[in-house]
Write a protein that holds these residues in place. Sequence first.
Motif, PDB file in Angstrom:
ATOM      1  N   TRP A 117       0.836  -1.204   0.000  1.00 39.12           N
ATOM      2  CA  TRP A 117       0.000   0.000   0.000  1.00 39.12           C
ATOM      3  C   TRP A 117       0.870   1.253   0.000  1.00 39.12           C
ATOM      4  CZ3 TRP A 117      -4.790   0.224  -1.438  1.00 39.12           C
ATOM      5  CH2 TRP A 117      -5.499   1.426  -1.273  1.00 39.12           C
ATOM      6  N   GLU A 118       1.994   1.216   0.712  1.00 38.10           N
ATOM      7  CA  GLU A 118       2.918   2.349   0.652  1.00 38.10           C
ATOM      8  C   GLU A 118       3.439   2.536  -0.775  1.00 38.10           C
ATOM      9  OE1 GLU A 118       5.012   3.055   4.931  1.00 38.10           O
ATOM     10  OE2 GLU A 118       5.858   1.449   3.709  1.00 38.10           O
ATOM     11  N   ARG A 119       3.745   1.431  -1.451  1.00 37.69           N
ATOM     12  CA  ARG A 119       4.211   1.495  -2.831  1.00 37.69           C
ATOM     13  C   ARG A 119       3.137   2.108  -3.731  1.00 37.69           C
ATOM     14  NH1 ARG A 119       9.098   1.541  -4.385  1.00 37.69           N
ATOM     15  NH2 ARG A 119       8.250   3.522  -5.118  1.00 37.69           N
ATOM     16  N   TYR A 120       1.889   1.706  -3.484  1.00 39.56           N
ATOM     17  CA  TYR A 120       0.771   2.261  -4.258  1.00 39.56           C
ATOM     18  C   TYR A 120       0.654   3.765  -4.028  1.00 39.56           C
ATOM     19  CZ  TYR A 120      -4.050   3.641  -5.154  1.00 39.56           C
ATOM     20  OH  TYR A 120      -5.166   4.322  -5.567  1.00 39.56           O
ATOM     21  N   ALA A 150      -4.106  -8.777  -5.699  1.00 40.00           N
ATOM     22  CA  ALA A 150      -4.576  -7.964  -6.826  1.00 40.00           C
ATOM     23  C   ALA A 150      -3.812  -6.643  -6.885  1.00 40.00           C
ATOM     24  CB  ALA A 150      -6.075  -7.709  -6.696  1.00 40.00           C
ATOM     25  N   LEU A 151      -3.542  -6.059  -5.724  1.00 40.52           N
ATOM     26  CA  LEU A 151      -2.781  -4.807  -5.673  1.00 40.52           C
ATOM     27  C   LEU A 151      -1.363  -5.032  -6.182  1.00 40.52           C
ATOM     28  CD1 LEU A 151      -2.560  -1.839  -4.798  1.00 40.52           C
ATOM     29  CD2 LEU A 151      -1.966  -2.647  -2.499  1.00 40.52           C
ATOM     30  N   ALA A 152      -0.749  -6.141  -5.763  1.00 39.41           N
ATOM     31  CA  ALA A 152       0.608  -6.452  -6.222  1.00 39.41           C
ATOM     32  C   ALA A 152       0.644  -6.594  -7.738  1.00 39.41           C
ATOM     33  CB  ALA A 152       1.105  -7.732  -5.554  1.00 39.41           C
ATOM     34  N   SER A 153      -0.360  -7.268  -8.291  1.00 41.79           N
ATOM     35  CA  SER A 153      -0.428  -7.450  -9.740  1.00 41.79           C
ATOM     36  C   SER A 153      -0.591  -6.109 -10.449  1.00 41.79           C
ATOM     37  CB  SER A 153      -1.592  -8.378 -10.086  1.00 41.79           C
ATOM     38  OG  SER A 153      -1.710  -8.550 -11.479  1.00 41.79           O
ATOM     39  N   ARG A 154      -1.431  -5.259  -9.896  1.00 36.97           N
ATOM     40  CA  ARG A 154      -1.673  -3.941 -10.492  1.00 36.97           C
ATOM     41  C   ARG A 154      -0.400  -3.100 -10.507  1.00 36.97           C
ATOM     42  NH1 ARG A 154      -5.993   0.507  -8.057  1.00 36.97           N
ATOM     43  NH2 ARG A 154      -5.541   2.184  -9.543  1.00 36.97           N
ATOM     44  N   LEU A 155       0.439  -3.278  -9.483  1.00 42.83           N
ATOM     45  CA  LEU A 155       1.668  -2.489  -9.370  1.00 42.83           C
ATOM     46  C   LEU A 155       2.851  -3.134 -10.091  1.00 42.83           C
ATOM     47  CD1 LEU A 155       1.416  -1.495  -5.589  1.00 42.83           C
ATOM     48  CD2 LEU A 155       0.967  -0.026  -7.560  1.00 42.83           C
ATOM     49  N   GLY A 156       2.628  -4.327 -10.680  1.00 48.21           N
ATOM     50  CA  GLY A 156       3.715  -5.003 -11.375  1.00 48.21           C
ATOM     51  C   GLY A 156       4.603  -5.825 -10.466  1.00 48.21           C
ATOM     52  N   HIS A 157       4.050  -6.270  -9.346  1.00 47.33           N
ATOM     53  CA  HIS A 157       4.765  -7.112  -8.380  1.00 47.33           C
ATOM     54  C   HIS A 157       6.094  -6.484  -7.945  1.00 47.33           C
ATOM     55  CE1 HIS A 157       1.841 -10.308  -9.013  1.00 47.33           C
ATOM     56  NE2 HIS A 157       1.962 -10.105 -10.303  1.00 47.33           N
ATOM     57  N   ILE A 167       9.457  -6.228   0.037  1.00 44.47           N
ATOM     58  CA  ILE A 167       8.057  -6.626   0.155  1.00 44.47           C
ATOM     59  C   ILE A 167       7.991  -8.150   0.158  1.00 44.47           C
ATOM     60  CG2 ILE A 167       5.789  -6.573  -0.953  1.00 44.47           C
ATOM     61  CD1 ILE A 167       6.596  -3.875  -2.186  1.00 44.47           C
ATOM     62  N   PRO A 168       7.410  -8.755   1.194  1.00 44.55           N
ATOM     63  CA  PRO A 168       7.315 -10.220   1.224  1.00 44.55           C
ATOM     64  C   PRO A 168       6.577 -10.759   0.002  1.00 44.55           C
ATOM     65  CG  PRO A 168       6.746  -9.288   3.360  1.00 44.55           C
ATOM     66  CD  PRO A 168       6.846  -8.137   2.402  1.00 44.55           C
ATOM     67  N   THR A 169       6.982 -11.924  -0.458  1.00 42.98           N
ATOM     68  CA  THR A 169       6.305 -12.570  -1.581  1.00 42.98           C
ATOM     69  C   THR A 169       4.993 -13.179  -1.090  1.00 42.98           C
ATOM     70  OG1 THR A 169       7.307 -14.730  -1.187  1.00 42.98           O
ATOM     71  CG2 THR A 169       8.567 -13.153  -2.520  1.00 42.98           C
TER      72      THR A 169
END
Length: 237
Positions: A117-120, A150-157, A167-169
Motif C-alpha cells: 500500500w505504501e508502494r501504491y 490484486a494490488l501487487a499485480s496492479r503495481l507489477g509485483h 516486500i514479502p512474496t
Amino acid sequence: MVDPVFALLVFAVLGTVAILVFWPRVGIAARLVHSERITERVLLEDALKHIFTCEGIGRICSVESLAGQVGTSTGKAAALLSRLAESELVSSEELGPRLTPAGRESALRLVRAHRLWERYLADRTGVPAGEWHARAEQMEHTLSEEDTDALASRLGHPAWDPHGDPIPTPGGELPEIDRLTLAGVEPGRTVEIMHLEDEPREIYDALLADGLGLGTRLDVVSRSDQIVQLNAGGRDR
C-alpha cells in the motif's frame, strides 16, 4: 387515568428505540460489538507486527515495548500476548514472546499489505511521503489476501517499498538484506541511501525536506560517537 393516546405514543417511541439499539447486525448494540471486535483484531495484528519487527532487528519484545507501540496499558498488552499464545501464534520463552511459524506467516501477510500500500501511495497518488506509513497502517488491517495479491499485480509485483524495505512474496519469503548503517561507514567513503526509516515522522520529514532520499549519494566526511558529518550534492549535512 393514563391517556391511551399518550401511552400508545410512549410505547411506539420505546419500541423504536429498542429496534435502533438491538436490531441484529445494524442496531447500535450490534455495531458497538462489531466495532469492539475490529479494534481487538487490529490490536492483535499490531502486536504480531511488533514482535516481528523486534525479531527482525534482534531486540527483545517486552510487555512494556508492546504497550508503548500499540498505545495501551501493560495489562492490556499482557492480555494481547496471552490471546496470541492461546491462538498458537506466539510462544512464551524466557527472553520474551516469539512468533510461531503460523504467527510469522500472519505477520508477513500484514507486512506485505502494508508495504504494497505504501508502494501504491508513492507510485499512483499524490499523497505526501510523510503520510504513507500512517495510511498503510490503517489499510493493512482491511486488505484481504486476494485484495493484496490484486494490488501487487496492479503495481507489477514490486520487490521494494518506497522506503527501501523488501516486500514479502505471496509465499512469505523475505530476502536477507546486508546493509551498512552510517555509523559503520569509515570517513572518505561514498555511500548510497538504500533505506530511509519513516519513523519518527518528524525526523523522516526533515530528511526529505533536506533533499535526502533513496538513491542519494553521500560522502562521509568525518565520524564520531555522536555525529556523522556528510556531504551530499556539494553541501555539508
